[in-house]
Design an enzyme around this catalytic site. Structure first.
Site, mmCIF file in Angstrom:
data_model
loop_
_atom_site.group_PDB
_atom_site.id
_atom_site.type_symbol
_atom_site.label_atom_id
_atom_site.label_comp_id
_atom_site.label_asym_id
_atom_site.label_seq_id
_atom_site.Cartn_x
_atom_site.Cartn_y
_atom_site.Cartn_z
ATOM 1 N N ASN A 122 0.868 -1.179 0.000
ATOM 2 C CA ASN A 122 0.000 0.000 0.000
ATOM 3 C C ASN A 122 0.902 1.225 0.000
ATOM 4 O OD1 ASN A 122 -1.789 2.038 0.435
ATOM 5 N ND2 ASN A 122 -2.420 1.373 2.488
ATOM 6 N N TRP A 123 0.967 1.875 -1.155
ATOM 7 C CA TRP A 123 1.891 3.009 -1.284
ATOM 8 C C TRP A 123 1.291 4.328 -0.815
ATOM 9 C CZ3 TRP A 123 4.548 1.604 -6.626
ATOM 10 C CH2 TRP A 123 5.433 0.548 -6.387
ATOM 11 N N LYS A 124 0.058 4.279 -0.322
ATOM 12 C CA LYS A 124 -0.562 5.472 0.284
ATOM 13 C C LYS A 124 -0.271 6.698 -0.600
ATOM 14 C CE LYS A 124 -0.175 3.160 4.701
ATOM 15 N NZ LYS A 124 -0.225 3.239 6.140
ATOM 16 N N HIS A 178 -9.631 1.186 4.885
ATOM 17 C CA HIS A 178 -8.329 1.332 5.549
ATOM 18 C C HIS A 178 -8.492 2.266 6.751
ATOM 19 C CE1 HIS A 178 -4.201 2.466 6.343
ATOM 20 N NE2 HIS A 178 -3.848 1.362 5.701
ATOM 21 N N GLU A 228 -5.268 -4.783 10.563
ATOM 22 C CA GLU A 228 -4.254 -3.737 10.728
ATOM 23 C C GLU A 228 -4.571 -2.951 11.997
ATOM 24 O OE1 GLU A 228 -2.203 -2.643 6.834
ATOM 25 O OE2 GLU A 228 -3.989 -1.424 6.939
HETATM 26 P P1 13P Z 1 3.025 0.528 7.571
HETATM 27 O O1 13P Z 1 3.559 -0.772 6.998
HETATM 28 O O2 13P Z 1 3.718 1.724 7.013
HETATM 29 O O3 13P Z 1 2.939 0.499 9.046
HETATM 30 O O4 13P Z 1 1.511 0.678 7.028
HETATM 31 C C1 13P Z 1 0.635 -0.375 7.171
HETATM 32 C C2 13P Z 1 -0.577 -0.076 6.390
HETATM 33 O O5 13P Z 1 -1.346 0.810 6.753
HETATM 34 C C3 13P Z 1 -0.793 -0.824 5.150
HETATM 35 O O6 13P Z 1 -2.066 -0.622 4.654
#
Ligand code: 13P
Length: 255
Positions: A12-14, A97, A169
């Protein structure tokens, strides 16, 4: 326990990478990728590059996901992207998310419609669930997971539930949210047990064993193996560590 014979490693590259950086990183992953059978590698980049990456990656070893969709198919919804628009470019979409829930105020009533819209457009929804630090400290993890599972899946027909992937998560483990720390193996084991037990209660044993459950939250190359070894965990949803192609490849190697 899980009867799924697939493992998912999803990046997930946000909003971390620019469009050019995203294309470069995705192609770097594809070029060096050697995946074992049964491992699905998926990247959720910025929506701006889905079309370009769909063309460049082809239908090969790296699949694509949207980070979010809206549940209506078309209309006057400024700034939104529908599942039907994503169809043909990606095969998966994240839904619910925690950043969507807590930064943008998404509620279960939106999320359940998004899960249904994804399936209507033949996308696999990756329904993200997880408790906040306060909820964990107050001992509410089980109730939160139950509400988010029921809240996210309640629009689906029973025969469609197995098509959803669930990503656990815990919000307190996600990097970028202050003092994040990865989930312990004990906590993850217990949460995955709770998730499967809630699925069993709501939808029966077969579904509880067949739905894929992933873990996400501060996953890195050095801890990916421990999480993947937890009973009932079928893969990982990786944020910041997945934005570096070499580190993401090391995580994939452990699946
Ligand atoms: P991180 O791996 O940066 O903690 O993020 C997890 C996440 O939100 C994946 O969707």
């Amino acid at each position: 326990m899980s009867k799924s014979n697939k493992k998912y490693i999803i990046a997930n590259w946000k909003m971390y990478l620019s469009p050019d950086e995203s294309v470069k990183a995705a192609l770097a992953v594809q070029k060096k990728l050697r995946v074992a059978r049964g491992v699905e590698v998926v990247i959720a980049p910025s929506a701006l590059v889905l079309r370009e990456l769909a063309a460049k990656l082809g239908k090969k070893n790296v699949k694509l996901a949207a980070q979010n969709i809206y549940w209506r198919d078309f209309g006057a919804f400024t700034g939104e992207i529908s599942a039907s628009e994503v169809h043909g470019l990606a095969e998966f979409t994240l839904v619910g998310h925690s950043e969507r829930r807590y930064v943008f105020g998404e509620q279960n009533r939106d999320i359940k419609k998004k899960v249904a819209a994804a399936l209507r457009s033949h996308l696999t929804p990756v329904l993200c669930i997880g408790e906040t630090r306060d909820e964990k400290d107050f001992g509410e993890t089980s109730e939160v997971l139950y509400d988010q599972i029921l809240g996210g899946l309640s629009e689906l027909a029973a025969e469609d539930i197995h098509k959803v992937v669930i990503a656990y998560e815990p919000v307190w483990a996600i990097s970028g949210n202050g003092n994040a720390r990865p989930c312990s193996v004990e906590d993850l084991t217990e949460s995955v047990r709770l998730i499967r037990s809630h699925l069993n209660h709501l939808y029966g044993k077969k579904i509880s064993e067949n739905v894929s459950v992933l873990y996400g939250g501060s996953v890195k190359a050095e801890n990916a193996g421990e999480f993947l070894a937890v009973d009932g965990v079928d893969g990982l949803l990786v944020g910041s560590a997945s934005t570096k192609a070499d580190e993401f490849l090391k995580i994939i190697e452990q699946a």
